[in-house]
Design an enzyme around this catalytic site. Structure first.
Site, PDB file in Angstrom:
ATOM      1  N   THR A   6       0.852  -1.184   0.000  1.00 48.68           N
ATOM      2  CA  THR A   6       0.000   0.000   0.000  1.00 48.68           C
ATOM      3  C   THR A   6       0.886   1.232   0.000  1.00 48.68           C
ATOM      4  O   THR A   6       2.012   1.169   0.491  1.00 48.68           O
ATOM      5  CB  THR A   6      -0.922   0.039   1.237  1.00 48.68           C
ATOM      6  N   ASN A   7       0.392   2.323  -0.565  1.00 52.36           N
ATOM      7  CA  ASN A   7       1.138   3.583  -0.539  1.00 52.36           C
ATOM      8  C   ASN A   7       0.911   4.364   0.751  1.00 52.36           C
ATOM      9  O   ASN A   7       1.853   4.818   1.390  1.00 52.36           O
ATOM     10  CB  ASN A   7       0.735   4.469  -1.728  1.00 52.36           C
ATOM     11  N   CYS A  40      -1.877   4.870  -5.435  1.00 50.60           N
ATOM     12  CA  CYS A  40      -2.696   4.009  -4.579  1.00 50.60           C
ATOM     13  C   CYS A  40      -2.683   2.656  -5.267  1.00 50.60           C
ATOM     14  O   CYS A  40      -2.903   2.579  -6.482  1.00 50.60           O
ATOM     15  CB  CYS A  40      -4.113   4.538  -4.442  1.00 50.60           C
TER      16      CYS A  40
END
Length: 230
Positions: free
Chosen positions: A83-84, A196
């Protein structure tokens, strides 16, 4: 081959893409029946998202740091977060582990530099687009980052949490993202960071006319690079 530690579940939709990409990349490079050596710890995103919404980043960092410690005890050689947004708590994680941590923004910067671009647009959650933890890491490498307008950021974030994280792919949302990308191009963006890990499920390279940097794919491939390096 080194063992990859994956912190996933945020959301599991994109974590599945990580697992698929990593194994496809290993198979492509090594052939035969080869697959990746990895350990996936998938968290309950409902709990993590509550921390995000309440701004309780320290608590979120503590939880993910404990997950990283569990992966380290399981024998992984390095760790990635699928995940960012939760790279905001990287410092909390790195303080608790001894194995290396592979940052998603660093892997993305490598690709942007190889493309020779100097200005990129950034799409992601409102946290990633609006806060400094992600943009500054890219900008310190001499790359200018442009983000959508406030109204656009609100809708982009809504699509991520209310559609993409739930596995919903809507044509109207794809069209909206394309319009936002066009707006960023008019403001000078030469490429777009899909910041994302779910956005790559919605927007593909054939949907736009400029380079896309799909962070989930880039990060997964970088994990394989590290796992297979001599």
């Amino acid at each position: 081959m080194k063992t990859i530690g994956l912190i996933g579940g945020m959301s599991w939709e994109s974590s599945g893409e990580y697992y698929r990409t990593i194994n496809e990349e290993v198979k492509k490079r090594l052939g035969g029946l080869h697959s990746a050596k990895c350990v996936l710890y998938s968290v309950d995103f409902h709990e993590i998202e509550k921390y995000q919404a309440l701004g309780e980043w320290e608590a979120a960092g503590e939880e993910l740091a404990n997950v990283a410690v569990s992966l380290e005890k399981a024998g992984v050689d390095f760790i990635v977060i699928c995940t960012n947004t939760m790279h905001k708590v990287v410092n909390s994680i790195e303080r608790k582990i001894k194995v290396p941590f592979i940052h998603i923004a660093d892997a993305t910067v490598k690709q942007i530099k190889q493309s020779g671009l100097r200005t990129v647009g950034l799409l992601g959650t409102k946290y990633t687009m609006e806060q400094d933890f992600y943009k500054s890491r890219i900008e310190r490498e001499g790359i200018q980052v442009i983000v959508p307008s406030n109204e656009e950021r609100t809708i982009i974030n809504q699509v991520i949490f209310e559609e993409l994280c739930l596995g919903k792919i809507e044509k109207s949302s794809k069209q909206y993202y394309q319009e936002v990308i066009h707006s960023l191009v008019k403001r000078g963006a030469e490429g777009i960071i899909l910041g994302c890990t779910e956005i790559g499920l919605l927007v593909k390279k054939e949907d736009v006319t400029i380079p896309l940097f799909d962070t989930a794919h880039i990060h997964a491939v970088e994990a394989v690079n590290v796992a297979l390096e001599k």
